[in-house]
Design a protein around this motif. Structure first.
Motif, PDB file in Angstrom:
ATOM      1  N   ASN A 113       1.015  -1.417  -0.086  1.00  0.00           N
ATOM      2  CA  ASN A 113       0.020   0.073  -0.198  1.00  0.00           C
ATOM      3  C   ASN A 113       0.936   1.155   0.081  1.00  0.00           C
ATOM      4  O   ASN A 113       1.893   1.383   0.711  1.00  0.00           O
ATOM      5  CB  ASN A 113      -0.908   0.006   1.193  1.00  0.00           C
ATOM      6  CG  ASN A 113      -1.900   1.167   1.157  1.00  0.00           C
ATOM      7  OD1 ASN A 113      -1.401   2.285   1.551  1.00  0.00           O
ATOM      8  ND2 ASN A 113      -3.138   0.850   0.802  1.00  0.00           N
ATOM      9  N   ASP A 138     -16.739  -3.182   4.797  1.00  0.00           N
ATOM     10  CA  ASP A 138     -16.136  -4.038   3.930  1.00  0.00           C
ATOM     11  C   ASP A 138     -15.302  -3.652   2.996  1.00  0.00           C
ATOM     12  O   ASP A 138     -14.146  -4.244   2.513  1.00  0.00           O
ATOM     13  CB  ASP A 138     -17.011  -4.898   3.033  1.00  0.00           C
ATOM     14  CG  ASP A 138     -18.181  -6.008   3.835  1.00  0.00           C
ATOM     15  OD1 ASP A 138     -17.659  -6.281   5.205  1.00  0.00           O
ATOM     16  OD2 ASP A 138     -19.096  -6.237   3.408  1.00  0.00           O
ATOM     17  N   ASN A 139     -15.467  -2.176   2.569  1.00  0.00           N
ATOM     18  CA  ASN A 139     -14.296  -1.631   1.710  1.00  0.00           C
ATOM     19  C   ASN A 139     -13.161  -1.183   2.356  1.00  0.00           C
ATOM     20  O   ASN A 139     -12.534  -0.297   1.699  1.00  0.00           O
ATOM     21  CB  ASN A 139     -15.133  -0.870   0.821  1.00  0.00           C
ATOM     22  CG  ASN A 139     -15.557   0.485   1.532  1.00  0.00           C
ATOM     23  OD1 ASN A 139     -16.001   0.330   2.953  1.00  0.00           O
ATOM     24  ND2 ASN A 139     -15.944   1.517   1.197  1.00  0.00           N
ATOM     25  N   GLU A 141      -9.671  -1.454   4.032  1.00  0.00           N
ATOM     26  CA  GLU A 141      -8.422  -2.415   3.985  1.00  0.00           C
ATOM     27  C   GLU A 141      -7.619  -2.250   5.141  1.00  0.00           C
ATOM     28  O   GLU A 141      -7.139  -1.011   5.103  1.00  0.00           O
ATOM     29  CB  GLU A 141      -7.828  -2.334   2.461  1.00  0.00           C
ATOM     30  CG  GLU A 141      -6.296  -3.069   2.555  1.00  0.00           C
ATOM     31  CD  GLU A 141      -5.773  -2.828   1.556  1.00  0.00           C
ATOM     32  OE1 GLU A 141      -4.658  -3.486   1.070  1.00  0.00           O
ATOM     33  OE2 GLU A 141      -5.999  -2.011   0.563  1.00  0.00           O
ATOM     34  N   ILE A 143      -3.963  -1.856   6.934  1.00  0.00           N
ATOM     35  CA  ILE A 143      -2.812  -1.846   6.234  1.00  0.00           C
ATOM     36  C   ILE A 143      -1.777  -1.827   7.341  1.00  0.00           C
ATOM     37  O   ILE A 143      -0.797  -1.763   6.975  1.00  0.00           O
ATOM     38  CB  ILE A 143      -2.805  -0.797   5.135  1.00  0.00           C
ATOM     39  CG1 ILE A 143      -2.955   0.647   5.946  1.00  0.00           C
ATOM     40  CG2 ILE A 143      -3.743  -0.982   3.967  1.00  0.00           C
ATOM     41  CD1 ILE A 143      -2.803   1.911   4.899  1.00  0.00           C
ATOM     42  N   TYR A 154      -5.657   2.271   7.848  1.00  0.00           N
ATOM     43  CA  TYR A 154      -6.793   1.524   7.035  1.00  0.00           C
ATOM     44  C   TYR A 154      -6.500   2.364   5.831  1.00  0.00           C
ATOM     45  O   TYR A 154      -6.250   3.497   5.652  1.00  0.00           O
ATOM     46  CB  TYR A 154      -8.012   1.249   7.340  1.00  0.00           C
ATOM     47  CG  TYR A 154      -8.723   2.402   7.672  1.00  0.00           C
ATOM     48  CD1 TYR A 154      -9.172   3.455   7.026  1.00  0.00           C
ATOM     49  CD2 TYR A 154      -8.871   2.911   9.422  1.00  0.00           C
ATOM     50  CE1 TYR A 154      -9.896   4.561   7.247  1.00  0.00           C
ATOM     51  CE2 TYR A 154      -9.514   4.111   9.592  1.00  0.00           C
ATOM     52  CZ  TYR A 154     -10.098   5.091   8.582  1.00  0.00           C
ATOM     53  OH  TYR A 154     -10.674   6.070   9.009  1.00  0.00           O
ATOM     54  N   HIS A 155      -6.931   1.727   4.569  1.00  0.00           N
ATOM     55  CA  HIS A 155      -7.187   2.448   3.163  1.00  0.00           C
ATOM     56  C   HIS A 155      -8.767   2.235   3.050  1.00  0.00           C
ATOM     57  O   HIS A 155      -9.081   0.991   2.821  1.00  0.00           O
ATOM     58  CB  HIS A 155      -6.108   1.845   2.108  1.00  0.00           C
ATOM     59  CG  HIS A 155      -6.270   2.340   0.841  1.00  0.00           C
ATOM     60  ND1 HIS A 155      -6.344   1.586  -0.230  1.00  0.00           N
ATOM     61  CD2 HIS A 155      -6.910   3.717   0.448  1.00  0.00           C
ATOM     62  CE1 HIS A 155      -6.710   2.066  -1.352  1.00  0.00           C
ATOM     63  NE2 HIS A 155      -7.128   3.615  -1.000  1.00  0.00           N
ATOM     64  N   ALA A 157     -10.716   1.342   0.263  1.00  0.00           N
ATOM     65  CA  ALA A 157     -10.626   0.822  -1.169  1.00  0.00           C
ATOM     66  C   ALA A 157     -11.486   1.706  -2.227  1.00  0.00           C
ATOM     67  O   ALA A 157     -12.362   2.218  -2.110  1.00  0.00           O
ATOM     68  CB  ALA A 157     -11.066  -0.780  -1.490  1.00  0.00           C
TER      69      ALA A 157
END
Length: 509
Positions: A113, A138-139, A141, A143, A154-155, A157
């Motif tokens: 990432n 859910d979207n 991610e 990291i 987090y990212h 998506a």
């Protein structure tokens, strides 16, 4: 137009530090309260959401429409900012089972990432939070994680939205600067072209356009901020800048003559005013520090106004206001509780009818020094320690007399000269001598003495917000003490202040 990053302030103690780190990466940024949003024009490259003393679960927690921001700009949420994005995207934030405060190490890093590029395994980070992101949509991610915080970063998506639970801006996050650079350069596309030379060129051009042939009057103090502001204005308008340097009788030994001479060598159009008697007569018998500050502020305005009126058709007042002053005046909670009255020119009376020009009001103190260096200003001026606006008035505890001023000037000169000769002057952020309102018994020769006490103060700091007392060598302190007691009549005892800020302030009054 200068590209920039917008930092939205939710009240964190670290917000200014985020700005400093961004600027250290040669990217211009501005801090704005979450409830006073700026214009998001084409110069904005990205947005950072700061931490906060609030919990996102509180009813009165700061709110922001980040959805509209993330549709236009890359967004990085830090601590509260990360929790806010998560919760308002459908995630869940709960109180931490164990409050996370202090150093932690990343156990998992998604190096593929872009935000985590070049971040080392087990990289140390600084945590400071009472809530934890327990679940994410859910979207989202994940990291980065620590052994106790699963969602350390987090990212989202399909977007340029990121969140980090730790504080990359503090030095305890050892690779925090790398992470910020990843966001600024790789995600936001910043060019990293903001530097002192660029600032000087842009600012002088802007001042020329703004002021034209108008006259500006500026009060010099001998300090870094007013000196750099004066030179910038001088480059823009030349002799239309009229500088006034007032001797209030509370400067350091020989300071008025030395500083006035250095200003004239810099080509500034400067006038020195000897107002010692006027200030000292007004201060006679006054002991309360707030009263001292108010009297000095009032008399300064009177003296300055008299001098300004002698300049025909002046339209502007120049000031050396710097960015922390601006941030404070528009902070999330409004101006903070008054600890001490403002000691600069500050609130000028309406009858002066002057417009204000503040060429340094986007810079931090260390940046002002860099700009001064780019302008070729004497290093002796740029390297000067901060000195309070009321001068020695607030380093003389109790009432002020000409005799006490003279004693303190002599002691302070010995202290400062020894710091310079030993190489310690540039190692401490601020140093000064304080005249204490006590007397002590001593012995000189075969005689008993009952004389005054001088306290020495020296601190290390970045910006004066916090400070640690400086560990000067015993041998140096002994030498300074001996010289003061042997050479300054009226002093028979010297002590050293080993208090840090907080809880103690740098100045005693």
């Amino acid at each position: 137009m200068q590209e920039k990053i917008i930092i939205l302030d939710f009240g964190s103690q670290y917000t200014q530090l985020i700005a400093r780190r961004v600027r250290e990466l040669n990217v211009y940024c501005e801090i704005h309260p979450f409830n006073h949003l700026p214009q998001f024009d084409d110069t904005v490259k990205g947005v950072i959401l700061s931490g906060s003393p609030y919990s996102v679960r509180q009813d009165d927690a700061p709110q922001i429409d980040f959805k509209s921001l993330e549709q236009k700009f890359p967004v990085l949420g830090v601590c509260y900012g990360a929790q806010y994005i998560a919760q308002h995207s459908g995630g869940e934030v709960k109180p931490s089972s164990i409050r996370e405060y202090g150093r932690a190490n990343l156990q998992f890093i998604a190096n593929d990432n872009v935000l985590m590029k070049n971040i080392s395994p087990a990289s140390q980070v600084w945590m400071s939070h009472g809530d934890t992101i327990y679940s994410t949509p859910d979207n989202f991610e994940i990291i980065a994680s620590t052994d106790t915080v699963k969602v350390a970063a987090y990212h989202v998506a399909g977007t340029n939205t990121y969140g980090i639970q730790f504080h990359p801006e503090v030095t305890h996050s050892t690779e925090g600067k790398q992470l910020l650079e990843n966001f600024l350069v790789d995600i936001c596309g910043c060019k990293q072209d903001w530097n002192p030379d660029a600032f000087v060129e842009t600012t002088i051009a802007e001042l020329k356009a703004k002021l034209g042939d108008d006259k500006v009057v500026l009060g010099l103090s001998g300090g870094v901020d007013s000196s750099v502001a004066a030179v910038l204005l001088h480059h823009a308008i030349g002799k239309n800048l009229h500088c006034i340097f007032v001797d209030n009788g509370l400067l350091r030994k020989n300071e008025f003559e030395a500083v006035l001479d250095s200003y004239k060598h810099m080509g500034l159009n400067v006038r020195g005013i000897d107002a010692k008697d006027r200030f000292l007569s007004q201060l006679a018998g006054v002991k309360d520090p707030e009263q001292k500050r108010k009297i000095i502020g009032r008399v300064f305005i009177e003296v300055f106004d008299d001098a300004a009126h002698e300049v025909q058709d002046v339209k502007w007042l120049g000031q050396g206001t710097i960015y922390p002053d601006v941030i404070e005046s528009v902070s999330v909670k409004g101006p903070s509780a008054t600890i001490k009255s403002h000691h600069n020119v500050g609130g000028l009376p309406d009858y002066m009818k002057l417009k204000i020009v503040e060429p340094l009001n986007t810079l931090f103190k260390d940046e002002v020094r860099k700009v001064g260096k780019a302008l070729g200003i004497d290093p002796l001026i740029l390297g000067r320690h901060p000195f309070p606006g009321p001068g020695l008035a607030i380093r003389i505890l109790g009432d002020i007399t000409p005799e006490k001023v003279a004693i303190l000037q002599e002691a302070d000169a010995i202290y400062t000269n020894n710091l310079k000769e030993s190489g310690w002057y540039d190692k401490v952020w601020q140093a000064g001598a304080i005249f204490l309102p006590v007397q002590s018994v001593g012995v000189m020769g075969d005689e008993r003495t009952y004389e005054h006490v001088i306290c020495l103060r020296a601190v290390g700091s970045l910006d004066g917000m916090t400070a640690d007392w400086s560990h000067l060598p015993y041998e140096l302190l002994a030498k300074i003490s001996n010289e003061i007691i042997n050479n300054v009549k009226g002093i028979n005892r010297v002590v050293y202040d080993i208090s840090s800020k907080p809880p103690a302030t740098i100045e005693w009054e």
